[in-house]
Design a protein around this motif. Structure first.
Motif, PDB file in Angstrom:
ATOM      1  N   GLU A 126       0.817  -1.205   0.000  1.00  0.00           N
ATOM      2  CA  GLU A 126       0.000   0.000   0.000  1.00  0.00           C
ATOM      3  C   GLU A 126       0.857   1.265   0.000  1.00  0.00           C
ATOM      4  O   GLU A 126       0.372   2.344  -0.321  1.00  0.00           O
ATOM      5  N   ASP A 127       2.133   1.130   0.372  1.00  0.00           N
ATOM      6  CA  ASP A 127       3.013   2.300   0.426  1.00  0.00           C
ATOM      7  C   ASP A 127       4.269   2.111  -0.420  1.00  0.00           C
ATOM      8  O   ASP A 127       5.242   2.826  -0.252  1.00  0.00           O
ATOM      9  N   THR A 128       4.254   1.128  -1.317  1.00  0.00           N
ATOM     10  CA  THR A 128       5.456   0.791  -2.072  1.00  0.00           C
ATOM     11  C   THR A 128       5.284   1.120  -3.551  1.00  0.00           C
ATOM     12  O   THR A 128       4.238   0.842  -4.131  1.00  0.00           O
ATOM     13  N   GLU A 129       6.307   1.705  -4.131  1.00  0.00           N
ATOM     14  CA  GLU A 129       6.341   1.932  -5.572  1.00  0.00           C
ATOM     15  C   GLU A 129       7.626   1.340  -6.123  1.00  0.00           C
ATOM     16  O   GLU A 129       8.663   1.357  -5.464  1.00  0.00           O
ATOM     17  N   THR A 130       7.568   0.795  -7.319  1.00  0.00           N
ATOM     18  CA  THR A 130       8.752   0.200  -7.932  1.00  0.00           C
ATOM     19  C   THR A 130       8.694   0.427  -9.437  1.00  0.00           C
ATOM     20  O   THR A 130       7.617   0.585 -10.016  1.00  0.00           O
ATOM     21  N   GLU A 131       9.856   0.476 -10.063  1.00  0.00           N
ATOM     22  CA  GLU A 131       9.917   0.653 -11.515  1.00  0.00           C
ATOM     23  C   GLU A 131       9.940  -0.685 -12.240  1.00  0.00           C
ATOM     24  O   GLU A 131       9.879  -0.730 -13.469  1.00  0.00           O
ATOM     25  N   GLU A 132      10.040  -1.790 -11.509  1.00  0.00           N
ATOM     26  CA  GLU A 132      10.024  -3.104 -12.138  1.00  0.00           C
ATOM     27  C   GLU A 132       8.617  -3.458 -12.606  1.00  0.00           C
ATOM     28  O   GLU A 132       7.625  -3.018 -12.034  1.00  0.00           O
ATOM     29  N   THR A 133       8.532  -4.269 -13.646  1.00  0.00           N
ATOM     30  CA  THR A 133       7.254  -4.813 -14.085  1.00  0.00           C
ATOM     31  C   THR A 133       7.354  -6.337 -14.134  1.00  0.00           C
ATOM     32  O   THR A 133       8.445  -6.900 -14.228  1.00  0.00           O
ATOM     33  N   PHE A 134       6.188  -6.994 -14.088  1.00  0.00           N
ATOM     34  CA  PHE A 134       6.152  -8.449 -13.983  1.00  0.00           C
ATOM     35  C   PHE A 134       5.116  -9.020 -14.948  1.00  0.00           C
ATOM     36  O   PHE A 134       4.175  -8.341 -15.364  1.00  0.00           O
ATOM     37  N   ASP A 135       5.314 -10.301 -15.283  1.00  0.00           N
ATOM     38  CA  ASP A 135       4.348 -11.008 -16.126  1.00  0.00           C
ATOM     39  C   ASP A 135       3.110 -11.412 -15.323  1.00  0.00           C
ATOM     40  O   ASP A 135       1.996 -11.407 -15.843  1.00  0.00           O
ATOM     41  N   TYR A 136       3.348 -11.780 -14.061  1.00  0.00           N
ATOM     42  CA  TYR A 136       2.258 -12.196 -13.175  1.00  0.00           C
ATOM     43  C   TYR A 136       2.439 -11.554 -11.809  1.00  0.00           C
ATOM     44  O   TYR A 136       3.565 -11.466 -11.304  1.00  0.00           O
ATOM     45  N   VAL A 137       1.327 -11.101 -11.225  1.00  0.00           N
ATOM     46  CA  VAL A 137       1.307 -10.631  -9.842  1.00  0.00           C
ATOM     47  C   VAL A 137       0.310 -11.512  -9.107  1.00  0.00           C
ATOM     48  O   VAL A 137      -0.852 -11.634  -9.532  1.00  0.00           O
ATOM     49  N   ILE A 138       0.737 -12.159  -8.025  1.00  0.00           N
ATOM     50  CA  ILE A 138      -0.140 -13.103  -7.334  1.00  0.00           C
ATOM     51  C   ILE A 138      -0.347 -12.664  -5.888  1.00  0.00           C
ATOM     52  O   ILE A 138       0.564 -12.175  -5.233  1.00  0.00           O
ATOM     53  N   LEU A 139      -1.588 -12.841  -5.429  1.00  0.00           N
ATOM     54  CA  LEU A 139      -1.964 -12.515  -4.046  1.00  0.00           C
ATOM     55  C   LEU A 139      -2.831 -13.645  -3.523  1.00  0.00           C
ATOM     56  O   LEU A 139      -3.991 -13.795  -3.928  1.00  0.00           O
ATOM     57  N   SER A 140      -2.280 -14.465  -2.648  1.00  0.00           N
ATOM     58  CA  SER A 140      -3.005 -15.588  -2.082  1.00  0.00           C
ATOM     59  C   SER A 140      -3.357 -15.300  -0.625  1.00  0.00           C
ATOM     60  O   SER A 140      -2.461 -15.081   0.203  1.00  0.00           O
ATOM     61  N   ASP A 141      -4.658 -15.279  -0.305  1.00  0.00           N
ATOM     62  CA  ASP A 141      -5.119 -15.025   1.067  1.00  0.00           C
ATOM     63  C   ASP A 141      -4.535 -13.718   1.608  1.00  0.00           C
ATOM     64  O   ASP A 141      -4.065 -13.667   2.749  1.00  0.00           O
ATOM     65  N   THR A 142      -4.547 -12.686   0.799  1.00  0.00           N
ATOM     66  CA  THR A 142      -3.869 -11.441   1.161  1.00  0.00           C
ATOM     67  C   THR A 142      -4.796 -10.239   1.240  1.00  0.00           C
ATOM     68  O   THR A 142      -4.713  -9.447   2.169  1.00  0.00           O
ATOM     69  N   ILE A 143      -5.712 -10.077   0.265  1.00  0.00           N
ATOM     70  CA  ILE A 143      -6.452  -8.823   0.175  1.00  0.00           C
ATOM     71  C   ILE A 143      -7.376  -8.585   1.370  1.00  0.00           C
ATOM     72  O   ILE A 143      -7.731  -7.448   1.657  1.00  0.00           O
ATOM     73  N   SER A 144      -7.745  -9.650   2.078  1.00  0.00           N
ATOM     74  CA  SER A 144      -8.616  -9.470   3.244  1.00  0.00           C
ATOM     75  C   SER A 144      -7.923  -8.734   4.383  1.00  0.00           C
ATOM     76  O   SER A 144      -8.571  -8.314   5.331  1.00  0.00           O
ATOM     77  N   TYR A 145      -6.600  -8.580   4.277  1.00  0.00           N
ATOM     78  CA  TYR A 145      -5.840  -7.927   5.344  1.00  0.00           C
ATOM     79  C   TYR A 145      -5.398  -6.513   4.974  1.00  0.00           C
ATOM     80  O   TYR A 145      -4.775  -5.834   5.776  1.00  0.00           O
ATOM     81  N   PHE A 146      -5.711  -6.058   3.760  1.00  0.00           N
ATOM     82  CA  PHE A 146      -5.328  -4.703   3.368  1.00  0.00           C
ATOM     83  C   PHE A 146      -6.148  -3.670   4.126  1.00  0.00           C
ATOM     84  O   PHE A 146      -7.351  -3.834   4.316  1.00  0.00           O
ATOM     85  N   GLU A 147      -5.501  -2.586   4.503  1.00  0.00           N
ATOM     86  CA  GLU A 147      -6.225  -1.486   5.143  1.00  0.00           C
ATOM     87  C   GLU A 147      -7.049  -0.716   4.119  1.00  0.00           C
ATOM     88  O   GLU A 147      -8.164  -0.286   4.392  1.00  0.00           O
TER      89      GLU A 147
END
Length: 481
Positions: free
Chosen positions: A99-120
């Motif tokens: 939520e507070d991170t920025e990066t110049e890298e890009t990826f083919d896949y971004v995965i989030l397993s059992d994660t979004i329920s904990y985002f503020e």
């Protein structure tokens, strides 16, 4: 079963973060069959040899399982991050909060397993994720199916599930809406894992052959979504910068909140104006509004007026009448909805992802002090009733924070003779008007807090009857016409 988050909520204390994650390996072993099922799902969805970013990497096992050519894992707890790096030295793990991170890298896949329920702030996280995506990047999200909530509570009681903080219990519809609002479009979705415990023959049979069948394919423990960046994202960013915004703030007996309404409100678009409408207060609200305008008026565009009639509905209309912004947003001056959340409304309207933005307080955890049980039940009842009346699913009918473009508001005002002056609150005049004009209506999740100054102006029983009367009237005009 899972039953440990791989990324932790910001509001957790450092000690509780460390306590939970020191036991992560224990819970991973205890529920090995569940985790192996998740790994199997992601191996199917992610071809080997890709550039993969995992957000909430936990032990690193899932990232390793998809066999990336270049794999990066983000984890919020340093000790867990270090342990994953030692376990999988060919991958790269770093301590960060997406939520507070920025990066110049890009990826083919971004995965989030059992994660979004904990985002503020889920929308903010999704918008940050956009920065690591190209047009061909695939975002894969998995999260618990809400129909399993009673079973998960039982698992917690039986010590099969690790205790966690209150979660954002998201349905597929909630997550789909958040992705759309954040600039993603869904390619496919489904559910898996009918039986998350290892029972030889039975569990593999149910999970492989029964889980994909109709009806059963909506009952799995794990919902998953594959999405991509909307092809219009670059044009939308440019459009947003050119739009202007008017924030209308009705205020009655809210003297202690007036200055915070101004100091906490982010600048939106090319220009933001604030319009206070004072409504026959018994405290010094009007004096405070004048003081705040004098104090901040040189740097912030602040307009003030006293309403000529009574009721929030009249205040909103009088504020809209003098507003000059392209996007019109209502902010309740009790600040139970944070001013900091308003950019979500602005960006959604400015990008034309929806045409009427309805605040929703029922996605994120909400304290009983902020919304007592009786209020919650009434809210859900009216949300169900209104969703039926307007043929559009809304989850929160009574949140005062709403947004609409000035152009579309004028259309509602011009068509107001169809409904007449039936709404003293102002919210339902807009909602029913938007439905009558076939505008695209979307929920915008917000966090809801107890008020810190004054008392609520709501008379629950009296206004509940009035709401019911308004719904019956609206039913005659838009459902049984």
């Amino acid at each position: 079963m899972n039953f440990l988050p791989s990324i932790s909520h910001k509001n957790l204390s450092k000690s509780s973060l460390q306590t939970n994650n020191y036991n992560l390996e224990y819970w991973h072993k205890k529920n090995r069959y569940y985790y192996e099922s998740i790994e199997s799902l992601y191996r199917f969805l992610v071809p080997s040899g890709q550039r993969v970013l995992e957000i909430g990497a936990g032990t690193g096992s899932l990232l390793n399982a998809v066999q990336p050519s270049y794999g990066v894992g983000i984890e919020i707890v340093p000790e867990v991050c270090q342990s994953a790096q030692e376990k999988f030295p060919h991958l790269y793990f770093k301590t960060a909060d997406i939520e507070d991170t920025e990066t110049e890298e890009t990826f083919d896949y971004v995965i989030l397993s059992d994660t979004i329920s904990y985002f503020e702030d889920i929308q903010k996280a999704f918008k940050q994720i956009r920065s690591v995506c190209t047009d061909s990047t695939r975002l894969i999200i998995s999260f618990h199916n809400p129909v399993w909530n009673p079973i998960l509570q039982l698992a917690l009681f039986l010590k099969q599930k690790m205790p966690t903080v209150p979660l954002n219990w998201l349905s597929y519809q909630d997550t789909s809406n958040l992705l759309e609002l954040s600039g993603f479009e869904i390619i496919q979705h489904g559910s898996k894992v009918l039986l998350p415990k290892k029972f030889p023959i039975i569990a593999p049979f149910l999970n492989r052959f029964i889980s994909p069948l109709p009806v059963f394919n909506k009952l799995g423990l794990v919902n998953f979504i594959v999405a991509r960046l909307s092809p219009y994202e670059s044009r939308i960013k440019y459009q947003n910068r050119l739009k202007t915004c008017s924030v209308i703030i009705p205020a009655r007996n809210e003297a202690g909140n007036i200055e915070s309404c101004v100091t906490r409100l982010p600048k939106m678009g090319e220009h933001t104006e604030i319009i206070f409408i004072e409504g026959h207060s018994q405290d010094n609200t009007w004096d405070e509004i004048q003081k705040v305008q004098a104090k901040y008026g040189e740097t912030i565009d602040i307009k003030i007026l006293q309403q000529t009639k009574r009721g929030k509905g009249n205040a909103v209309r009088e504020g809209f009448a003098i507003a000059t912004g392209d996007i019109l947003i209502i902010l309740d001056s009790d600040l139970t909805v944070r001013p900091e959340d308003l950019p979500h409304f602005f960006e959604t309207l400015a990008s034309n992802r929806c045409e009427f933005a309805n605040g929703c307080r029922l996605i994120y955890p909400c304290s009983k002090e902020a919304m007592p049980l009786l209020n919650l039940l009434a809210n859900r009842f009216f949300a169900f009733l209104l969703s039926y009346l307007i043929d559009n699913r809304i989850k929160d009918s009574l949140c005062g924070t709403k947004a609409i473009s000035k152009v579309n508001y004028q259309k509602i005002a011009d068509n107001r003779k169809y409904f007449g002056d039936f709404d003293p609150f102002g919210d339902f005049d807009l909602l029913f008007g938007a439905s009558k004009l076939n505008l695209h209506i979307s929920d915008i999740p917000v966090r809801y807090y107890p008020r810190t100054y004054g008392r609520s102006n709501i008379q629950h029983f009296k206004e509940g009857l009035l709401l019911l009367k308004m719904c019956l009237y609206a039913a005659k005009k838009i459902k049984f016409y």
